[in-house]
Design an enzyme around this catalytic site. Structure first.
Site, PDB file in Angstrom:
ATOM      1  N   HIS A 140      -1.986  -4.073  -5.427  1.00  0.00           N
ATOM      2  CA  HIS A 140      -1.409  -4.026  -4.083  1.00  0.00           C
ATOM      3  C   HIS A 140      -2.388  -4.575  -3.060  1.00  0.00           C
ATOM      4  O   HIS A 140      -3.596  -4.639  -3.275  1.00  0.00           O
ATOM      5  CB  HIS A 140      -1.019  -2.587  -3.701  1.00  0.00           C
ATOM      6  CG  HIS A 140      -2.188  -1.785  -3.245  1.00  0.00           C
ATOM      7  ND1 HIS A 140      -2.600  -1.729  -1.927  1.00  0.00           N
ATOM      8  CD2 HIS A 140      -3.075  -1.037  -3.941  1.00  0.00           C
ATOM      9  CE1 HIS A 140      -3.671  -0.968  -1.836  1.00  0.00           C
ATOM     10  NE2 HIS A 140      -3.993  -0.543  -3.041  1.00  0.00           N
ATOM     11  N   CYS A 141      -1.830  -5.002  -1.943  1.00  0.00           N
ATOM     12  CA  CYS A 141      -2.593  -5.292  -0.739  1.00  0.00           C
ATOM     13  C   CYS A 141      -1.892  -4.511   0.359  1.00  0.00           C
ATOM     14  O   CYS A 141      -1.354  -3.439   0.092  1.00  0.00           O
ATOM     15  CB  CYS A 141      -2.691  -6.798  -0.475  1.00  0.00           C
ATOM     16  SG  CYS A 141      -1.114  -7.685  -0.432  1.00  0.00           S
ATOM     17  N   ASN A 142      -1.853  -4.997   1.556  1.00  0.00           N
ATOM     18  CA  ASN A 142      -1.180  -4.271   2.622  1.00  0.00           C
ATOM     19  C   ASN A 142       0.334  -4.297   2.442  1.00  0.00           C
ATOM     20  O   ASN A 142       0.969  -3.256   2.310  1.00  0.00           O
ATOM     21  CB  ASN A 142      -1.574  -4.858   3.978  1.00  0.00           C
ATOM     22  CG  ASN A 142      -1.019  -4.064   5.131  1.00  0.00           C
ATOM     23  OD1 ASN A 142      -1.069  -2.842   5.116  1.00  0.00           O
ATOM     24  ND2 ASN A 142      -0.474  -4.740   6.121  1.00  0.00           N
ATOM     25  N   GLN A 179       0.819  -1.209   0.000  1.00  0.00           N
ATOM     26  CA  GLN A 179       0.000   0.000   0.000  1.00  0.00           C
ATOM     27  C   GLN A 179       0.858   1.266   0.000  1.00  0.00           C
ATOM     28  O   GLN A 179       0.397   2.323  -0.409  1.00  0.00           O
ATOM     29  CB  GLN A 179      -0.971  -0.007   1.171  1.00  0.00           C
ATOM     30  CG  GLN A 179      -0.321   0.090   2.520  1.00  0.00           C
ATOM     31  CD  GLN A 179      -1.345   0.044   3.634  1.00  0.00           C
ATOM     32  OE1 GLN A 179      -2.527   0.232   3.418  1.00  0.00           O
ATOM     33  NE2 GLN A 179      -0.877  -0.210   4.846  1.00  0.00           N
TER      34      GLN A 179
END
Length: 159
Positions: free
Chosen positions: A102-104, A33
Site C-alpha cells: 500500500h501507499c496513501n 492505507q
C-alpha cells in the site's frame, strides 16, 4: 477537491475511504492505507504489510516493512523496488504468506512496486504486468516517471 487530487506534497490526497484490498495474485494484495486496519488485514488473511512512502500503525501478528518513497516522477522507483521491496515480497510469496502493498491511495507508488515485482518475478513486460494489476485495481496508475522507469526495467539476479 476531487477524491484523488495530486498536490505538491509528493503524494495523492486520499479523501474517500478505500478499505477493500485488491487481490493481484494468490499472495499479493494492493490497496490504500485504509486497508491497513487490523479488521481488514484479518478478514483477508494478510499477515505482511509493505508500506510504500506511508507509515502506518502496527498491529500484533503482522510483519511490517516500510520503504520511503515520494510519488514524484523523478523518484527512482526501480532502485526502491530492487533494493527495498523485491526480497521482502519474494520472501512472503515463497513462504505462502499474504502481503498488502500500500501507499496513501493505492494508485501510484504501490501499484508501481507490484507491477515491477511481477515484471521481475514473472519475466513479463510492463504492459502485461500493468494489465494484471489494472484488471483487479482499476484505479492503479503509476505516475509518468514511474511508467518510464518500469518500461526500461531489467534485472539479472544470480540467486
Amino acid at each position: 477537491m476531487t477524491p484523488l487530487q495530486e498536490t505538491s506534497h509528493g503524494f495523492v490526497i486520499d479523501t474517500k475511504p478505500d478499505n477493500i484490498p485488491s487481490q493481484i495474485t494468490k499472495n499479493i494484495f494492493l490497496g490504500s492505507q485504509d486497508c491497513t486496519e487490523i479488521n481488514v488485514l484479518q478478514k483477508f488473511g494478510i499477515n505482511y504489510v509493505l508500506s510504500v512512502g506511508i507509515e502506518v500503525e502496527h498491529h500484533a501478528g503482522i510483519i511490517y516493512k516500510f520503504t520511503p518513497c515520494l510519488d514524484l516522477p523523478e523518484t527512482d522507483i526501480t532502485e526502491i523496488l530492487k533494493n527495498d521491496c523485491f526480497d521482502f515480497l519474494d520472501m512472503v510469496v515463497l513462504s505462502g504468506g499474504r502481503v498488502l502493498v500500500h501507499c496513501n491511495a493505492g494508485v501510484s507508488r504501490s501499484s508501481a512496486i507490484v507491477i515491477g515485482y511481477l515484471m521481475l518475478k514473472d519475466g513479463v513486460d510492463y504492459d502485461e504486468a500493468y494489465d494484471v494489476v489494472k484488471r483487479v485495481r482499476v484505479v492503479a496508475r503509476p505516475n509518468d516517471g514511474f511508467i518510464r522507469q518500469l518500461k526500461r526495467l531489467t534485472w539479472s539476479r544470480s540467486k
